[in-house]
Design a protein around this motif. Sequence first.
Motif, short mmCIF file in Angstrom:
data_model
loop_
_atom_site.label_atom_id
_atom_site.label_comp_id
_atom_site.label_asym_id
_atom_site.label_seq_id
_atom_site.Cartn_x
_atom_site.Cartn_y
_atom_site.Cartn_z
N UNK B 20 -6.08 3.99 31.62
CA UNK B 20 -7.34 3.78 32.62
C UNK B 20 -8.30 5.13 32.62
N UNK B 102 -14.43 -9.83 43.08
CA UNK B 102 -13.67 -8.72 43.14
C UNK B 102 -14.08 -7.41 43.04
N UNK B 107 -8.51 -2.73 48.13
CA UNK B 107 -7.70 -2.61 47.62
C UNK B 107 -7.49 -1.83 45.99
N UNK B 108 -8.89 -2.58 45.47
CA UNK B 108 -9.16 -1.96 43.78
C UNK B 108 -9.22 -0.68 44.59
N UNK B 110 -8.95 1.57 47.03
CA UNK B 110 -8.43 2.69 47.34
C UNK B 110 -6.99 3.06 46.58
N UNK B 111 -7.12 2.20 45.43
CA UNK B 111 -5.86 2.36 44.49
C UNK B 111 -6.70 3.33 43.39
N UNK B 112 -8.31 2.88 43.06
CA UNK B 112 -8.57 3.92 42.54
C UNK B 112 -9.10 5.50 43.53
N UNK B 113 -8.84 5.65 44.13
CA UNK B 113 -8.88 7.22 45.03
C UNK B 113 -7.92 7.31 44.39
N UNK B 114 -6.79 6.97 44.63
CA UNK B 114 -5.32 7.48 43.54
C UNK B 114 -5.57 7.85 42.75
N UNK B 115 -5.93 6.62 41.77
CA UNK B 115 -5.81 6.94 40.55
C UNK B 115 -6.98 8.31 40.19
N UNK B 116 -7.94 8.54 40.24
CA UNK B 116 -8.96 8.89 39.18
C UNK B 116 -8.95 10.14 39.56
N UNK B 117 -7.60 11.26 40.36
CA UNK B 117 -7.17 12.86 40.56
C UNK B 117 -5.72 12.77 39.23
N UNK B 118 -5.09 11.42 39.52
CA UNK B 118 -4.63 11.28 38.40
C UNK B 118 -4.17 11.15 37.20
N UNK B 119 -5.90 10.94 36.46
CA UNK B 119 -6.67 10.85 35.21
C UNK B 119 -6.92 12.26 35.09
#
Lengths: 187, 195
Positions: B20, B102, B107-108, B110-119
């Motif tokens: 991702x 889609x 939900x997608x 919101x999930x990206x809001x957490x995933x982008x900083x994780x990246x």
Amino acid sequence: MKDNDKWRKIRKLFLVFFRIGAFTFGGGLAMIPFIKREIVDSNHWIEEEDIVDIFAMVQSVPGVIAVNSAIFVGYRVAGMWGAVASAVGVVLPSFIVISVIALFFSSFKKVPVVARAFEGINAGVVALIITALVQLIKPSIKDNYGWAIAAVVFIIMSLTDISAVYVLLASAVFGIAISYINRRKGV
Amino acid sequence: MYKLYLELLIIFFKIGLFTIGGGYAMLPLIQREIVRHGWLTFKETIDIIAVSEMTPGPFAINAATFVGTRTSGILGATFATAGVVLPSFLIVTQVAKYSERFKDQALVRYALYGLRPAVIGLIASAAFLIARTTFFAVSNGQGHLFSGIGNILNAINWRAIMIFAVALTASLKYKVHPILLIIVSGLLGIILYSI
């Protein structure tokens, strides 16, 4: 759509994405202008304003942008076989190049001058990764929660053996939770 | 042998499924899986990054092809590469089919809001781990890196740090193209490690 017409399109998709795969170095966002030129400007397969949505969508699901875009466009233009042709087309050039390099790489690296070059290249690679990092911070981190997630992930991945898979899943759940709380608060 | 093909397919399917954010985000996962299975050493995985920057195609795909070829030839490369592309294929064709629905999935988003900083955290960790290997020459592999100031100074790879400083300035300040950057780093390596 007549059958002949469909197979002509599938063949064309393969060739176009083969070319895109062959001429985009470094991958990622560098491929976007190429894809747009071939898909929108030359072949008129997708409308200009749709292609931006497509790039946004394919970036929000797992996978590499170039490959995802190829699969999406291929599917839109010619269904499942269009998606297969585009995916194979975009991957094939690097597949050929990398497998040839991998076959000769270890003997190649035994040459002293090559080994020295790669000592230098490894240092350059660190610089490249840090550059990518700096460029990605602005579009990725919007607030302090973002900084907190990034910091925690950095520490976990650097100091523990926990798999990136779990870390990403936890981050997604955390992002969803924070978003719901924010929305309830009306932020 | 069939077991190895299957293993390559499964491991790279997993890598593809969790790729991702593209580019370097999955470096820690890819490196760890490759090293854990004994397919390559950590240093060799850094070589793939360099090779990947100089050749067409994205890193995750190149890593699959490289590891597949090295462990079990062209057939292995085919299984590994198919594995890394397959999750994209399954997901993106569904997205293309139902894209209108889609697109606005909260939900997608919101999930990206957490995933982008994780990246960002993942890439930072990749940079840290690769820098540690590149800048400190822990020759015996035991890693008594902090047994004394003198040892630390001896372990520091000053040449690599000099090349890194030049490359980082060129890249961040003067936006030098990655391919040119790799070539220059290679030339500096040849010069500095010869004297």
